[in-house]
Design a protein around this motif. Structure first.
Motif, PDB file in Angstrom:
ATOM      1  N   MET A  92       0.829  -1.201   0.000  1.00  0.00           N
ATOM      2  CA  MET A  92       0.000   0.000   0.000  1.00  0.00           C
ATOM      3  C   MET A  92       0.865   1.252   0.000  1.00  0.00           C
ATOM      4  O   MET A  92       1.930   1.276   0.615  1.00  0.00           O
ATOM      5  N   PHE A  93       0.399   2.282  -0.697  1.00  0.00           N
ATOM      6  CA  PHE A  93       1.020   3.595  -0.613  1.00  0.00           C
ATOM      7  C   PHE A  93       0.566   4.269   0.673  1.00  0.00           C
ATOM      8  O   PHE A  93      -0.582   4.114   1.108  1.00  0.00           O
ATOM      9  N   LEU A  94       1.454   5.053   1.269  1.00  0.00           N
ATOM     10  CA  LEU A  94       1.090   5.889   2.402  1.00  0.00           C
ATOM     11  C   LEU A  94       0.777   7.295   1.912  1.00  0.00           C
ATOM     12  O   LEU A  94       1.131   7.685   0.799  1.00  0.00           O
ATOM     13  N   LYS A  95       0.125   8.054   2.759  1.00  0.00           N
ATOM     14  CA  LYS A  95      -0.330   9.390   2.403  1.00  0.00           C
ATOM     15  C   LYS A  95       0.824  10.254   1.907  1.00  0.00           C
ATOM     16  O   LYS A  95       1.913  10.228   2.468  1.00  0.00           O
ATOM     17  N   GLU A  96       0.583  10.997   0.847  1.00  0.00           N
ATOM     18  CA  GLU A  96       1.513  11.971   0.264  1.00  0.00           C
ATOM     19  C   GLU A  96       2.698  11.337  -0.463  1.00  0.00           C
ATOM     20  O   GLU A  96       3.629  12.039  -0.838  1.00  0.00           O
ATOM     21  N   LYS A  97       2.654  10.025  -0.691  1.00  0.00           N
ATOM     22  CA  LYS A  97       3.765   9.408  -1.434  1.00  0.00           C
ATOM     23  C   LYS A  97       3.954  10.063  -2.790  1.00  0.00           C
ATOM     24  O   LYS A  97       5.069  10.474  -3.149  1.00  0.00           O
ATOM     25  N   LEU A  98       2.877  10.161  -3.551  1.00  0.00           N
ATOM     26  CA  LEU A  98       3.013  10.653  -4.921  1.00  0.00           C
ATOM     27  C   LEU A  98       3.432  12.111  -4.970  1.00  0.00           C
ATOM     28  O   LEU A  98       4.332  12.483  -5.729  1.00  0.00           O
ATOM     29  N   ILE A  99       2.804  12.952  -4.173  1.00  0.00           N
ATOM     30  CA  ILE A  99       3.120  14.376  -4.253  1.00  0.00           C
ATOM     31  C   ILE A  99       4.551  14.648  -3.813  1.00  0.00           C
ATOM     32  O   ILE A  99       5.246  15.508  -4.382  1.00  0.00           O
ATOM     33  N   LYS A 100       5.041  13.911  -2.828  1.00  0.00           N
ATOM     34  CA  LYS A 100       6.416  14.115  -2.366  1.00  0.00           C
ATOM     35  C   LYS A 100       7.429  13.624  -3.386  1.00  0.00           C
ATOM     36  O   LYS A 100       8.474  14.251  -3.602  1.00  0.00           O
ATOM     37  N   GLN A 101       7.134  12.511  -4.047  1.00  0.00           N
ATOM     38  CA  GLN A 101       8.072  12.020  -5.056  1.00  0.00           C
ATOM     39  C   GLN A 101       8.040  12.875  -6.320  1.00  0.00           C
ATOM     40  O   GLN A 101       9.087  13.111  -6.931  1.00  0.00           O
ATOM     41  N   VAL A 102       6.866  13.329  -6.709  1.00  0.00           N
ATOM     42  CA  VAL A 102       6.798  14.223  -7.869  1.00  0.00           C
ATOM     43  C   VAL A 102       7.610  15.486  -7.599  1.00  0.00           C
ATOM     44  O   VAL A 102       8.350  15.957  -8.481  1.00  0.00           O
ATOM     45  N   GLN A 103       7.508  16.033  -6.404  1.00  0.00           N
ATOM     46  CA  GLN A 103       8.263  17.238  -6.076  1.00  0.00           C
ATOM     47  C   GLN A 103       9.762  16.984  -6.187  1.00  0.00           C
ATOM     48  O   GLN A 103      10.505  17.801  -6.740  1.00  0.00           O
ATOM     49  N   VAL A 111      17.413  13.209 -12.388  1.00  0.00           N
ATOM     50  CA  VAL A 111      17.165  11.942 -11.707  1.00  0.00           C
ATOM     51  C   VAL A 111      16.252  11.058 -12.554  1.00  0.00           C
ATOM     52  O   VAL A 111      15.220  11.502 -13.047  1.00  0.00           O
ATOM     53  N   GLY A 112      16.637   9.777 -12.712  1.00  0.00           N
ATOM     54  CA  GLY A 112      15.843   8.846 -13.504  1.00  0.00           C
ATOM     55  C   GLY A 112      14.756   8.159 -12.706  1.00  0.00           C
ATOM     56  O   GLY A 112      13.684   7.855 -13.230  1.00  0.00           O
ATOM     57  N   PHE A 113      15.044   7.876 -11.452  1.00  0.00           N
ATOM     58  CA  PHE A 113      14.051   7.259 -10.578  1.00  0.00           C
ATOM     59  C   PHE A 113      14.373   7.619  -9.129  1.00  0.00           C
ATOM     60  O   PHE A 113      15.504   7.990  -8.797  1.00  0.00           O
ATOM     61  N   CYS A 114      13.367   7.519  -8.272  1.00  0.00           N
ATOM     62  CA  CYS A 114      13.593   7.727  -6.848  1.00  0.00           C
ATOM     63  C   CYS A 114      12.824   6.672  -6.076  1.00  0.00           C
ATOM     64  O   CYS A 114      11.899   6.038  -6.601  1.00  0.00           O
ATOM     65  N   TYR A 115      13.218   6.482  -4.820  1.00  0.00           N
ATOM     66  CA  TYR A 115      12.571   5.479  -3.985  1.00  0.00           C
ATOM     67  C   TYR A 115      12.535   5.970  -2.544  1.00  0.00           C
ATOM     68  O   TYR A 115      13.092   7.034  -2.223  1.00  0.00           O
ATOM     69  N   THR A 116      11.886   5.214  -1.669  1.00  0.00           N
ATOM     70  CA  THR A 116      11.691   5.655  -0.290  1.00  0.00           C
ATOM     71  C   THR A 116      11.941   4.504   0.686  1.00  0.00           C
ATOM     72  O   THR A 116      12.075   3.348   0.293  1.00  0.00           O
ATOM     73  N   SER A 117      11.960   4.844   1.959  1.00  0.00           N
ATOM     74  CA  SER A 117      11.941   3.824   3.008  1.00  0.00           C
ATOM     75  C   SER A 117      10.535   3.249   3.100  1.00  0.00           C
ATOM     76  O   SER A 117       9.614   3.696   2.408  1.00  0.00           O
ATOM     77  N   PHE A 118      10.345   2.253   3.978  1.00  0.00           N
ATOM     78  CA  PHE A 118       9.037   1.604   4.032  1.00  0.00           C
ATOM     79  C   PHE A 118       8.751   1.026   5.421  1.00  0.00           C
ATOM     80  O   PHE A 118       9.659   0.830   6.234  1.00  0.00           O
ATOM     81  N   ILE A 119       7.470   0.778   5.644  1.00  0.00           N
ATOM     82  CA  ILE A 119       7.009   0.149   6.883  1.00  0.00           C
ATOM     83  C   ILE A 119       6.578  -1.273   6.559  1.00  0.00           C
ATOM     84  O   ILE A 119       5.814  -1.501   5.615  1.00  0.00           O
ATOM     85  N   VAL A 120       7.062  -2.233   7.317  1.00  0.00           N
ATOM     86  CA  VAL A 120       6.647  -3.620   7.149  1.00  0.00           C
ATOM     87  C   VAL A 120       5.360  -3.840   7.952  1.00  0.00           C
ATOM     88  O   VAL A 120       5.274  -3.467   9.119  1.00  0.00           O
ATOM     89  N   ILE A 121       4.353  -4.422   7.275  1.00  0.00           N
ATOM     90  CA  ILE A 121       3.096  -4.743   7.927  1.00  0.00           C
ATOM     91  C   ILE A 121       2.841  -6.241   7.823  1.00  0.00           C
ATOM     92  O   ILE A 121       3.445  -6.927   6.990  1.00  0.00           O
ATOM     93  N   ILE A 200       5.584   3.795   1.881  1.00  0.00           N
ATOM     94  CA  ILE A 200       4.758   2.637   1.522  1.00  0.00           C
ATOM     95  C   ILE A 200       4.692   1.683   2.708  1.00  0.00           C
ATOM     96  O   ILE A 200       5.563   1.688   3.594  1.00  0.00           O
ATOM     97  N   SER A 201       3.650   0.856   2.693  1.00  0.00           N
ATOM     98  CA  SER A 201       3.546  -0.284   3.610  1.00  0.00           C
ATOM     99  C   SER A 201       3.822  -1.541   2.801  1.00  0.00           C
ATOM    100  O   SER A 201       3.151  -1.800   1.791  1.00  0.00           O
ATOM    101  N   TYR A 202       4.801  -2.296   3.241  1.00  0.00           N
ATOM    102  CA  TYR A 202       5.221  -3.525   2.565  1.00  0.00           C
ATOM    103  C   TYR A 202       4.706  -4.722   3.359  1.00  0.00           C
ATOM    104  O   TYR A 202       5.093  -4.916   4.511  1.00  0.00           O
ATOM    105  N   ARG A 203       3.807  -5.480   2.758  1.00  0.00           N
ATOM    106  CA  ARG A 203       3.152  -6.563   3.488  1.00  0.00           C
ATOM    107  C   ARG A 203       4.000  -7.834   3.475  1.00  0.00           C
ATOM    108  O   ARG A 203       4.370  -8.328   2.412  1.00  0.00           O
ATOM    109  N   TRP A 204       4.285  -8.336   4.660  1.00  0.00           N
ATOM    110  CA  TRP A 204       5.088  -9.547   4.807  1.00  0.00           C
ATOM    111  C   TRP A 204       4.163 -10.681   5.228  1.00  0.00           C
ATOM    112  O   TRP A 204       3.582 -10.660   6.297  1.00  0.00           O
ATOM    113  N   HIS A 205       3.995 -11.669   4.359  1.00  0.00           N
ATOM    114  CA  HIS A 205       3.101 -12.782   4.642  1.00  0.00           C
ATOM    115  C   HIS A 205       3.669 -14.038   4.005  1.00  0.00           C
ATOM    116  O   HIS A 205       4.707 -14.014   3.346  1.00  0.00           O
TER     117      HIS A 205
END
Length: 235
Positions: A92-103, A111-121, A200-205
């Motif tokens: 899942m995306f977390l709030k403001e992911k898109l607007i912060k990355q677009v900025q 920059v060709g691509f960017c990425y972020t840290s994440f929360i494991v759920i 983002i939330s990264y689901r571990w199952h």
């Protein structure tokens, strides 16, 4: 000034339980100029039925099963955004992911691509812990450290469409690690960007592909990287 368009590609195979959460997380973004493309990769569960609730707000492409890289490429072919993200159907995306990355991308046109840290759920969506992803400021440092192991979470990535056109799509010959391989091709031509905040939330199952890493795929990717960057990875 018009906001750049963002395309979000969600490949899914038999994730009827999770894909509505993924779609909802994109619909909740505070970013108006976006398109959501879900690639139903031959699911045999009730994925198609679950997606019908969103038929007026997303594009759904139903196709025979061809694997994740093939599904992603189907989505990339249909994406019309200036920037492209992909989201695993169980994440899942977390709030403001898109607007912060677009900025970030707008402020750094090289920059060709960017990425972020994440929360494991967990499988029920409960937060477990936060992972602060690795990042290195130069292309050489990124390549050398990435060669030791992939630390980029694919669901956290935003790619510049014009850069993707230059480096090419995902390699469908790799059943796993196709994203790992793509990051090296980006880094051959473009620097990367990073947002330390988890977006983002990264689901571990029990069904995660990354629970069963394809050692041979990783070896192939690392060998290709050595050939792509002989000046930095050569003996």
């Amino acid at each position: 000034m018009a906001m750049p368009k963002v395309s979000v590609v969600i490949p899914t195979y038999n994730h009827a339980r999770y894909v509505p959460w993924a779609v909802e997380s994109v619909l909740r973004q505070n970013y108006p100029n976006l398109e959501i493309i879900v690639i139903n990769d031959g699911s045999t569960d009730d994925t198609a039925q679950r997606l019908q609730a969103y038929e007026n707000r997303i594009q759904v492409i139903n196709k025979s099963n061809g694997g994740t890289a093939n599904a992603l490429n189907h989505g990339l072919q249909r994406a019309t955004g200036d920037y492209i993200c992909w989201l695993s159907a169980d994440d899942m995306f977390l709030k403001e992911k898109l607007i912060k990355q677009v900025q970030l991308m707008e402020d750094n046109p090289e920059v060709g691509f960017c990425y972020t840290s994440f929360i494991v759920i967990d499988e029920n969506g409960l937060n477990k812990y936060t992972v602060t992803s690795d990042f290195h400021p130069t292309r050489q440092e990124m390549v050398v450290n990435l060669h030791r192991g992939c630390f980029i979470n694919g669901s956290s990535v935003m790619m510049r469409s014009s850069a993707l056109e230059r480096v090419g799509p995902f390699d469908e010959g790799l059943p796993q690690a196709h994203d790992y391989e793509l990051w090296f091709r980006f880094l051959r031509h473009f620097p990367s960007g990073f947002i330390r905040e988890p977006l983002i939330s990264y689901r571990w199952h029990g069904e995660n592909m990354s629970l069963k890493p394809a050692t041979e795929c990783i070896r192939i990717v690392q060998q290709r990287a050595t050939e792509l960057f002989p000046e930095w990875l050569g003996d």
